[in-house]
Design a protein around this motif. Structure first.
Motif, PDB file in Angstrom:
ATOM      1  N   ALA A  60      -1.531  23.531  10.866  1.00  0.00           N
ATOM      2  CA  ALA A  60      -1.533  22.099  11.155  1.00  0.00           C
ATOM      3  C   ALA A  60      -2.903  21.470  10.877  1.00  0.00           C
ATOM      4  O   ALA A  60      -2.981  20.295  10.535  1.00  0.00           O
ATOM      5  N   ALA A  61      -3.960  22.242  10.999  1.00  0.00           N
ATOM      6  CA  ALA A  61      -5.309  21.718  10.814  1.00  0.00           C
ATOM      7  C   ALA A  61      -5.808  21.827   9.372  1.00  0.00           C
ATOM      8  O   ALA A  61      -6.946  21.448   9.083  1.00  0.00           O
ATOM      9  N   LEU A  62      -4.979  22.302   8.454  1.00  0.00           N
ATOM     10  CA  LEU A  62      -5.460  22.620   7.109  1.00  0.00           C
ATOM     11  C   LEU A  62      -5.264  21.523   6.068  1.00  0.00           C
ATOM     12  O   LEU A  62      -5.822  21.624   4.975  1.00  0.00           O
ATOM     13  N   GLY A  63      -4.468  20.529   6.318  1.00  0.00           N
ATOM     14  CA  GLY A  63      -4.219  19.519   5.293  1.00  0.00           C
ATOM     15  C   GLY A  63      -3.468  20.100   4.106  1.00  0.00           C
ATOM     16  O   GLY A  63      -3.938  20.044   2.965  1.00  0.00           O
ATOM     17  N   LEU A  64      -2.305  20.666   4.365  1.00  0.00           N
ATOM     18  CA  LEU A  64      -1.503  21.311   3.318  1.00  0.00           C
ATOM     19  C   LEU A  64      -1.031  20.310   2.279  1.00  0.00           C
ATOM     20  O   LEU A  64      -0.711  19.173   2.599  1.00  0.00           O
ATOM     21  N   ARG A  65      -0.965  20.778   1.030  1.00  0.00           N
ATOM     22  CA  ARG A  65      -0.348  19.992  -0.045  1.00  0.00           C
ATOM     23  C   ARG A  65       0.588  20.916  -0.819  1.00  0.00           C
ATOM     24  O   ARG A  65       0.282  22.108  -0.997  1.00  0.00           O
ATOM     25  N   PRO A  66       1.732  20.392  -1.272  1.00  0.00           N
ATOM     26  CA  PRO A  66       2.649  21.242  -2.035  1.00  0.00           C
ATOM     27  C   PRO A  66       2.019  21.664  -3.363  1.00  0.00           C
ATOM     28  O   PRO A  66       1.423  20.841  -4.054  1.00  0.00           O
ATOM     29  N   LEU A  67       2.132  22.930  -3.701  1.00  0.00           N
ATOM     30  CA  LEU A  67       1.663  23.430  -4.998  1.00  0.00           C
ATOM     31  C   LEU A  67       2.840  23.591  -5.947  1.00  0.00           C
ATOM     32  O   LEU A  67       2.723  23.358  -7.137  1.00  0.00           O
ATOM     33  N   GLY A  68       4.004  23.986  -5.406  1.00  0.00           N
ATOM     34  CA  GLY A  68       5.190  24.117  -6.243  1.00  0.00           C
ATOM     35  C   GLY A  68       6.200  25.067  -5.650  1.00  0.00           C
ATOM     36  O   GLY A  68       5.952  25.713  -4.629  1.00  0.00           O
ATOM     37  N   GLN A  69       7.345  25.113  -6.301  1.00  0.00           N
ATOM     38  CA  GLN A  69       8.390  26.071  -5.936  1.00  0.00           C
ATOM     39  C   GLN A  69       8.573  26.984  -7.145  1.00  0.00           C
ATOM     40  O   GLN A  69       8.815  26.509  -8.254  1.00  0.00           O
ATOM     41  N   VAL A  86       5.399  27.105  -2.224  1.00  0.00           N
ATOM     42  CA  VAL A  86       3.977  27.395  -2.074  1.00  0.00           C
ATOM     43  C   VAL A  86       3.216  26.109  -1.768  1.00  0.00           C
ATOM     44  O   VAL A  86       3.390  25.092  -2.438  1.00  0.00           O
ATOM     45  N   PHE A  87       2.372  26.203  -0.761  1.00  0.00           N
ATOM     46  CA  PHE A  87       1.489  25.112  -0.377  1.00  0.00           C
ATOM     47  C   PHE A  87       0.059  25.561  -0.620  1.00  0.00           C
ATOM     48  O   PHE A  87      -0.226  26.751  -0.667  1.00  0.00           O
ATOM     49  N   ALA A  88      -0.841  24.593  -0.773  1.00  0.00           N
ATOM     50  CA  ALA A  88      -2.250  24.904  -0.994  1.00  0.00           C
ATOM     51  C   ALA A  88      -3.092  24.167   0.038  1.00  0.00           C
ATOM     52  O   ALA A  88      -2.693  23.116   0.547  1.00  0.00           O
ATOM     53  N   ALA A  89      -4.254  24.734   0.346  1.00  0.00           N
ATOM     54  CA  ALA A  89      -5.192  24.117   1.268  1.00  0.00           C
ATOM     55  C   ALA A  89      -6.578  24.698   1.023  1.00  0.00           C
ATOM     56  O   ALA A  89      -6.708  25.802   0.475  1.00  0.00           O
ATOM     57  N   GLU A  90      -7.578  23.952   1.429  1.00  0.00           N
ATOM     58  CA  GLU A  90      -8.962  24.432   1.372  1.00  0.00           C
ATOM     59  C   GLU A  90      -9.314  25.052   2.720  1.00  0.00           C
ATOM     60  O   GLU A  90      -8.934  24.538   3.769  1.00  0.00           O
TER      61      GLU A  90
END
Length: 134
Positions: A60-69, A86-90
């Motif tokens: 919840a604290a990561l700021g996820l963004r979708p990378l793709g399926q 797949v989601f991506a985060a820093e």
């Protein structure tokens, strides 16, 4: 008849040009943290549960963004395929998440590095998608 794909959710967690990968106990391939859907879970619910279980990470604290399926051969189940959201985060911390549950090893791998011990999903889809981002 081909088995239906295994539905999974994974997190491409990146820090300073490196990707966090995990290896489950008793396996040889490194993969994204995450795992199989349970019951009526959606992708984010699955990811939230798996990251807490495997690494003690609160997504919840990561700021996820979708990378793709993506679809790829399963790393640890011969003859099966995975269908992965797949989601991506820093990752902003200098600390590395510690393995829990069935996770035996956690490593940061440079995005430009491809070794034979990576799961097909990483080699075929995730690393190319991450490298293509600005």
């Amino acid at each position: 008849m081909e088995s239906p794909p295994i539905r999974i959710a994974g997190l491409a967690l990146v820090r300073a040009g490196a990707l966090l990968v995990v290896r489950k106990r008793g396996t040889a391939r490194f993969m994204l943290p995450g795992g199989k859907f349970e019951g009526g879970e959606g992708a984010l619910d699955c990811l939230r549960r798996e990251l807490d279980e495997e690494l003690g990470v609160d997504v919840a604290a990561l700021g996820l963004r979708p990378l793709g399926q993506f679809t790829a051969p399963a790393a640890n189940e011969p003859g099966r395929k995975v269908l992965s959201s797949v989601f991506a985060a820093e990752w902003g911390s200098s600390e590395t998440p510690q393995p829990r549950a069935e996770i035996e090893a956690v490593e940061w791998r440079p995005l430009e590095e491809e070794r034979d011990d990576l799961a097909p999903l990483l080699r075929l889809h995730v690393l190319p998608a991450l490298r293509a981002q600005p």
